[in-house]
Design a protein around this motif. Sequence first.
Motif, PDB file in Angstrom:
ATOM      1  N   GLN A 184      -3.437   1.202   4.042  1.00  0.00           N
ATOM      2  CA  GLN A 184      -2.386   2.210   4.035  1.00  0.00           C
ATOM      3  C   GLN A 184      -1.035   1.523   4.176  1.00  0.00           C
ATOM      4  O   GLN A 184      -0.927   0.392   4.669  1.00  0.00           O
ATOM      5  CB  GLN A 184      -2.595   3.213   5.188  1.00  0.00           C
ATOM      6  N   GLU A 185      -0.018   2.213   3.694  1.00  0.00           N
ATOM      7  CA  GLU A 185       1.339   1.689   3.851  1.00  0.00           C
ATOM      8  C   GLU A 185       1.635   1.470   5.342  1.00  0.00           C
ATOM      9  O   GLU A 185       1.349   2.328   6.178  1.00  0.00           O
ATOM     10  CB  GLU A 185       2.349   2.680   3.274  1.00  0.00           C
ATOM     11  N   GLU A 186       2.166   0.291   5.667  1.00  0.00           N
ATOM     12  CA  GLU A 186       2.505  -0.033   7.051  1.00  0.00           C
ATOM     13  C   GLU A 186       3.766  -0.883   7.039  1.00  0.00           C
ATOM     14  O   GLU A 186       3.804  -1.932   6.379  1.00  0.00           O
ATOM     15  CB  GLU A 186       1.345  -0.781   7.716  1.00  0.00           C
ATOM     16  N   GLU A 187       4.745  -0.465   7.746  1.00  0.00           N
ATOM     17  CA  GLU A 187       6.032  -1.136   7.715  1.00  0.00           C
ATOM     18  C   GLU A 187       5.894  -2.582   8.178  1.00  0.00           C
ATOM     19  O   GLU A 187       5.270  -2.881   9.200  1.00  0.00           O
ATOM     20  CB  GLU A 187       7.022  -0.386   8.611  1.00  0.00           C
ATOM     21  N   VAL A 190       2.125  -3.848   5.207  1.00  0.00           N
ATOM     22  CA  VAL A 190       1.482  -3.535   3.925  1.00  0.00           C
ATOM     23  C   VAL A 190       2.426  -2.662   3.112  1.00  0.00           C
ATOM     24  O   VAL A 190       2.996  -1.685   3.629  1.00  0.00           O
ATOM     25  CB  VAL A 190       0.135  -2.806   4.124  1.00  0.00           C
ATOM     26  N   HIS A 191       2.564  -3.005   1.832  1.00  0.00           N
ATOM     27  CA  HIS A 191       3.381  -2.195   0.928  1.00  0.00           C
ATOM     28  C   HIS A 191       2.674  -2.122  -0.424  1.00  0.00           C
ATOM     29  O   HIS A 191       2.213  -3.146  -0.950  1.00  0.00           O
ATOM     30  CB  HIS A 191       4.771  -2.805   0.751  1.00  0.00           C
ATOM     31  N   ILE A 192       2.576  -0.874  -0.959  1.00  0.00           N
ATOM     32  CA  ILE A 192       1.933  -0.645  -2.256  1.00  0.00           C
ATOM     33  C   ILE A 192       2.963  -0.005  -3.176  1.00  0.00           C
ATOM     34  O   ILE A 192       3.524   1.056  -2.863  1.00  0.00           O
ATOM     35  CB  ILE A 192       0.701   0.268  -2.119  1.00  0.00           C
ATOM     36  N   GLN A 193       3.208  -0.628  -4.315  1.00  0.00           N
ATOM     37  CA  GLN A 193       4.175  -0.132  -5.291  1.00  0.00           C
ATOM     38  C   GLN A 193       3.466   0.091  -6.617  1.00  0.00           C
ATOM     39  O   GLN A 193       2.893  -0.849  -7.187  1.00  0.00           O
ATOM     40  CB  GLN A 193       5.329  -1.110  -5.452  1.00  0.00           C
ATOM     41  N   SER A 208      -0.301  -1.249 -10.210  1.00  0.00           N
ATOM     42  CA  SER A 208      -0.077  -1.158  -8.772  1.00  0.00           C
ATOM     43  C   SER A 208      -0.060  -2.554  -8.179  1.00  0.00           C
ATOM     44  O   SER A 208      -0.942  -3.379  -8.469  1.00  0.00           O
ATOM     45  CB  SER A 208      -1.170  -0.317  -8.104  1.00  0.00           C
ATOM     46  N   LEU A 210       0.020  -4.823  -4.645  1.00  0.00           N
ATOM     47  CA  LEU A 210      -0.200  -4.840  -3.203  1.00  0.00           C
ATOM     48  C   LEU A 210       0.530  -6.035  -2.612  1.00  0.00           C
ATOM     49  O   LEU A 210       0.290  -7.184  -3.004  1.00  0.00           O
ATOM     50  CB  LEU A 210      -1.698  -4.925  -2.888  1.00  0.00           C
TER      51      LEU A 210
END
Length: 648
Positions: A184-187, A190-193, A208, A210
């Motif tokens: 999951q997105e986590e500041e 983790v970042h998903i674009q 996508s 990661l």
Amino acid sequence: MGLPKLVCVFLFAACCCCRRAAGVPGEEKQPVPTPDLVEAEVGSTALLKCGPSRASGNFSQVDWFLIHKERQILIFRVHQGKGQREPGEYEHRLSLQDSVATLALSHVTPHDERMFLCKSKRPRLQDHYVELQVFKAPEEPTIQANVVGIHVDRQELREVATCVGRNGYPIPQVLWYKNSLPLQEEENRVHIQSSQIVESSGLYTLKSVLSARLVKEDKDAQFYCELSYRLPSGNHMKESKEVTVPVFYPAEKVWVEVEPVGLLKEGDHVTIRCLTDGNPQPHFTINKKDPSTGEMEEESTDENGLLSLEPAEKHHSGLYQCQSLDLETTITLSSDPLELLVNYVSDVQVNPTAPEVQEGESLTLTCEAESNQDLEFEWLRDKTGQLLGKGPVLQLNNVRREAGGRYLCMASVPRVPGLNRTQLVSVGIFGSPWMALKERKVWVQENAVLNLSCEASGHPQPTISWNVNGSATEWNPDPQTVVSTLNVLVTPELLETGAECTASNSLGSNTTTIVLKLVTLTTLIPDSSQTTGLSTLTVSPHTRANSTSTEKKLPQPESKGVVIVAVIVCTLVLAVLGAALYFFYKKGKLPCGRSGKQEITLPPTRKSEFVVEVKSDKLPEEMALLQGSNGDKRAPGDQGEKYIDLRH
């Protein structure tokens, strides 16, 4: 009409206009009814019904429209139960189905996801809207990992992997997983674009990326992506393959490994390598402690930082240590020293180095060697491999001349398989030469080229001479033995005289006589089991087992043919003779009384011509070492050749 009345009419008309212009709520347009929903996959045929599925009736006149930008575009007409296509993009893909109330749209594409309107004039029904939804499963997702790698000391997020799903409709949903757990997105962690591209076909390609901050524990983590999408049949998903990402982290310890594992010995191929718990492996140096100075000195390694000892030797034993330098952090680490032990056996020495003894005396042989392990000694006879004894000392008592020759001392380390060394020693027993064979018969053909061999042993080593002319060659199986081979032409003179070889040394001489026998017709012998039967005895040259004799050109194939022809001729002659005797008997010209019987046999002198030659197959030295317990010994002049007379 009076003026007041005209004014009233005018005011009423004006009021109506104002109400119409103001949009009185009671006179608003009727809202569009909820459309029917039709789902179809790309490439399939969509069925559009003019009215609810339960509606029935004779639809004789129907018009179909496409709603595009709030405009109604006529695309199909039904009149008197027959369809008529209207020019445009749907001209070649529309047709009537089983009922005139059902319109079939073939080869559905994403561009067909629109609103359609059906107007039934006969019968007169309310306008019916149909909304078409289009679906297409994306291709198997592909994933590309970061091959450059990610360093755990970096604070910023780094790209881990990229997932691509092509040709789907509508846009699928993407989920990322690490070790089968969703991310999951986590500041700052983790970042998903994700982004999408619309292809000319109307399908979507999803991309996508990661990005994450990884830790040392992620060095073996498995990453993959999942595409979730919907079809008329329900919800579905597709997964990519799993990938790993190089994760770099500094080393915390370093150690030494040696291959092969276990006890090492001289001659082994040994490899020393350094390892750390960091990634990538840093630059290494391998040092060995100098026994004289006590300091660690750098060893020469290959381009991979490996130290190869090929072959390993005694001086390679010692203390080894690895040092690593991390170029990223400039930190130097050292391993614990490792003691390398190469087990060895030094060169074996036998004393005396050149033992000599008189026949009948005793001799003591001593074997010496050094090793870092406990040694075991064995004594073997070189020629036969016979085990003579164990221990560093071999005692030979009352030696005979046959005991001369080479002995082998083997020093081995039982604890280390394959670690041993050997040393040969030649024992000389003083004495005149003795021959391998005292006398030999050789069957030959006249004018044939023949190799005659003669073997003799003694100490000092003898020399061999022949009494006939020919080309002689010699070789020495061991320091006390000589073998001579003579190449001669078989002549009548040689058949008459035979050949002699004489072995001589400073203590005497000895002779072997070689009798040459000419091969003749096969000898016929009466068969005692039958009255007129005949048996054949084929004479062939005799060779002794383990002998070095190399006689060749014995009965040739041509002579065997002559023998066979002679046998056949003799058999025919005897058959004719027997027939003649039987004829005379029938005519009464041959007396058949008991007193008249005659024995048809070979002459007595022929019956006594056959002698079978039996030779010993033991070598002289074996006869001496393996004497029976009854104490029988062979005289020095006896060469082991015996004859059994079968005449009686």
